[in-house]
Scaffold this motif. Structure first.
Motif, PDB file in Angstrom:
ATOM      1  N   VAL A 397       1.619   7.050  -2.562  1.00 11.77           N
ATOM      2  CA  VAL A 397       1.338   6.244  -1.375  1.00 11.77           C
ATOM      3  C   VAL A 397       1.899   4.850  -1.634  1.00 11.77           C
ATOM      4  N   ILE A 398       2.780   4.392  -0.742  1.00  7.24           N
ATOM      5  CA  ILE A 398       3.467   3.116  -0.944  1.00  7.24           C
ATOM      6  C   ILE A 398       3.068   2.157   0.167  1.00  7.24           C
ATOM      7  N   LEU A 399       2.537   1.007  -0.223  1.00  4.69           N
ATOM      8  CA  LEU A 399       2.128  -0.046   0.700  1.00  4.69           C
ATOM      9  C   LEU A 399       3.020  -1.250   0.472  1.00  4.69           C
ATOM     10  N   GLU A 400       3.600  -1.779   1.528  1.00  3.65           N
ATOM     11  CA  GLU A 400       4.499  -2.925   1.409  1.00  3.65           C
ATOM     12  C   GLU A 400       4.094  -3.998   2.413  1.00  3.65           C
ATOM     13  N   TRP A 401       4.233  -5.229   1.986  1.00  3.34           N
ATOM     14  CA  TRP A 401       3.940  -6.359   2.866  1.00  3.34           C
ATOM     15  C   TRP A 401       4.848  -7.522   2.471  1.00  3.34           C
ATOM     16  N   GLY A 402       5.349  -8.245   3.463  1.00  3.32           N
ATOM     17  CA  GLY A 402       6.199  -9.389   3.160  1.00  3.32           C
ATOM     18  C   GLY A 402       7.480  -9.364   3.957  1.00  3.32           C
TER      19      GLY A 402
END
Length: 405
Positions: A397-402
Motif C-alpha cells: 500500500v503506497i501513500l503519497e503526499w506533496g
C-alpha cells in the motif's frame, strides 16, 4: 450518536467492516448448508405428494425455493454475503404457503398425519426473514407466517385438522425462528460494536500520534531558546574581568542571533506537525501495536505538515497495517513500513508484506477500511493512494503526499 446507536445503524444498513463481514460469512455459510439439508427433506416429501399437485404451480413454487437455496450456497461460499438471498428464500417459503390451495389438485383431502411438503421449510423461512429483512418487517413476517400456517393446518387441505396440534406447531415455529433470529442478530450487533470500537481506537491513536509530534516539536524549540538565553545570562552574571565580560557579550549577541533565527524559522502552529516528529510518532505507534512490522525512516528535508494531512496519513497507515495483519496470513512473512520525506516537501509511506496477496479489482465495496480510510481519506487531503498486489505475491500500500501527489 452513541456506540449502540451506531451499531444498530451499521446492522440495519448492512454496512460491514472486517469483524462484521467475517461473522456474516460464518453465519451465511453455515446457514446455507443447513438449508441444503432441509431442501433434501422437502424433495423427499414433495416426491411423495407430486401426484396430488398441479405440476405448473409446483414447478413455480418449489423451483423458486430450490433456486433461492442454490443461490445462497453459491453466493455465501464464493462471494461476500448479501441479504438478497435471505429475502428470496423467505419470499419463496411465503409463496409456497400462499399458493398451496391452488397447487393442490381439486377434491384432494388428506388424513391427520399429512403435512404439506413445505412444512419443513417454514421455520427456516422465518429465520431467513430475520437475517435478511429490516427488524420491523422481519418481526411481522415471523409472526404472520405461523399464523397463516395455523389457518392452513386447520382447513380441509392442510391435513392436521386438530386445532391443538396445529396451534402447537405454529407456536413452536414462531418461538424457534424468533429465538434463533434474535440470537444471530445479537451476534451481528456485537460484531458491529467491535468494529466501531476498533475504528475509534485507530482514530484516537492517530490523533495522539499527531498531538505528540506537535508537543515534541514545541519542546525542541523551547529547549533551544532556553539553553541559549540561560547560557548568556549565566555568563553575564559571573563576568568580572574584562575578558569574561567580553565573552558574556559575545554569548549574548550569539543568543540574540540564534533567537532571531528561531523567529524566522517556520515553526508548526496548532494546525501543523513537523514531518520528523510525525514519522517518529507513527513508527512508535506501529511498534506498540505489533512487533511484526519493521519500520524504516528516511528524511532528506524536514518540513511541517498540516495536522489534517498527518491525521489522514496516520489513519491510512494504521489501517493498511491492520489489513495486512488480518488478511495477509500467518507464518514467516516479511512486513515493512517505509517512511520517506524529501526536501521538496513531499513524502511517501509504503506498507509492504509478503503474504497471500489479492486482486485489488475484486475488493468488495463493503470494505470500508480500504475505501474510506485509505483511499478517500488520503485523497481528501490532496494525497494519493494505490495498491500493488497479486494473489500469492504479497501486497504493498503506497501513500503519497506533496508535489507529485
Amino acid at each position: 450518536m452513541n456506540v449502540q446507536t451506531q451499531a444498530a445503524r451499521l446492522t440495519s444498513q448492512r454496512v460491514r467492516t472486517f469483524t462484521a463481514r467475517r461473522m456474516d460469512s460464518i453465519i451465511g455459510r453455515t446457514y446455507s448448508l443447513a438449508l441444503v439439508l432441509t431442501g433434501v427433506e422437502m424433495v423427499s416429501h414433495a416426491t411423495e405428494q407430486l401426484p396430488f399437485l398441479n405440476p405448473w404451480i409446483f414447478a413455480l413454487t418449489f423451483g423458486f425455493t430450490v433456486f433461492s437455496i442454490i443461490g445462497m450456497v453459491v453466493r455465501h461460499w464464493f462471494h461476500d454475503v448479501t441479504n438478497t438471498w435471505y429475502i428470496l428464500h423467505a419470499a419463496s417459503v411465503a409463496l409456497n404457503l400462499v399458493l398451496w390451495p391452488l397447487e393442490l389438485n381439486p377434491g384432494v383431502h388428506f388424513n391427520s398425519d399429512f403435512a404439506p411438503y413445505f412444512f419443513w421449510s417454514l421455520g427456516w423461512g422465518a429465520m431467513s426473514a430475520g437475517l435478511g429483512l429490516r427488524p420491523l418487517l422481519a418481526g411481522a413476517y415471523i409472526v404472520a407466517l405461523p399464523m397463516a400456517f395455523f389457518v392452513l393446518q386447520t382447513s380441509n387441505i392442510g391435513g392436521v385438522g386438530d386445532v391443538h396440534l396445529a396451534l402447537q406447531n405454529s407456536i413452536y415455529t414462531f418461538l424457534i425462528s424468533a429465538s434463533i433470529s434474535a440470537l444471530l442478530q445479537l451476534v451481528r450487533r456485537r460484531a458491529a460494536d467491535q468494529d466501531i470500537a476498533s475504528e475509534k481506537a485507530t482514530a484516537a491513536a492517530s490523533a495522539a500520534a499527531a498531538a505528540n509530534a506537535i508537543a515534541r516539536e514545541r519542546t525542541r524549540l523551547d529547549g533551544m531558546v532556553h539553553n541559549q538565553v540561560l547560557g548568556a545570562l549565566n555568563a553575564a552574571i559571573n563576568a568580572y574581568s574584562p575578558e569574561q565580560k567580553k565573552v558574556a557579550a559575545d554569548l549574548a549577541r550569539g543568543a540574540i542571533q540564534r533567537l532571531e533565527g528561531y523567529g524566522a524559522e517556520k515553526r508548526p502552529t496548532e494546525d501543523q506537525v513537523n514531518v520528523v516528529d510525525f514519522f517518529a510518532e507513527l513508527g512508535s505507534l506501529i511498534q506498540q501495536e505489533t512487533d511484526q512490522f519493521q519500520v524504516s525512516t528516511s528524511v532528506e528535508g524536514a518540513f511541517n505538515l498540516p495536522l489534517e494531512v498527518a491525521t489522514a496519513l496516520g489513519d491510512a497507515t494504521v489501517q493498511a497495517v491492520t489489513n495486512s495483519l488480518l488478511h495477509a496470513g500467518s507464518g514467516k512473512l516479511e512486513r515493512h513500513v517505509k517512511l520517506r520525506a524529501w526536501d521538496d516537501q513531499s513524502l511517501k509511506i509504503t506498507v509492504v508484506d509478503t503474504g497471500r496477496g489479492f486482486r485489488p479489482s475484486r475488493v468488495p465495496k463493503s470494505r470500508l477500511g480500504m475505501r474510506r480510510i485509505i483511499f478517500r481519506g488520503v485523497e481528501q487531503v490532496g494525497g494519493r493512494a494505490h495498491i500493488n498486489s497479486r494473489p500469492g505475491e504479497g501486497a504493498s500500500v503506497i501513500l503519497e503526499w506533496g508535489c507529485d501527489a
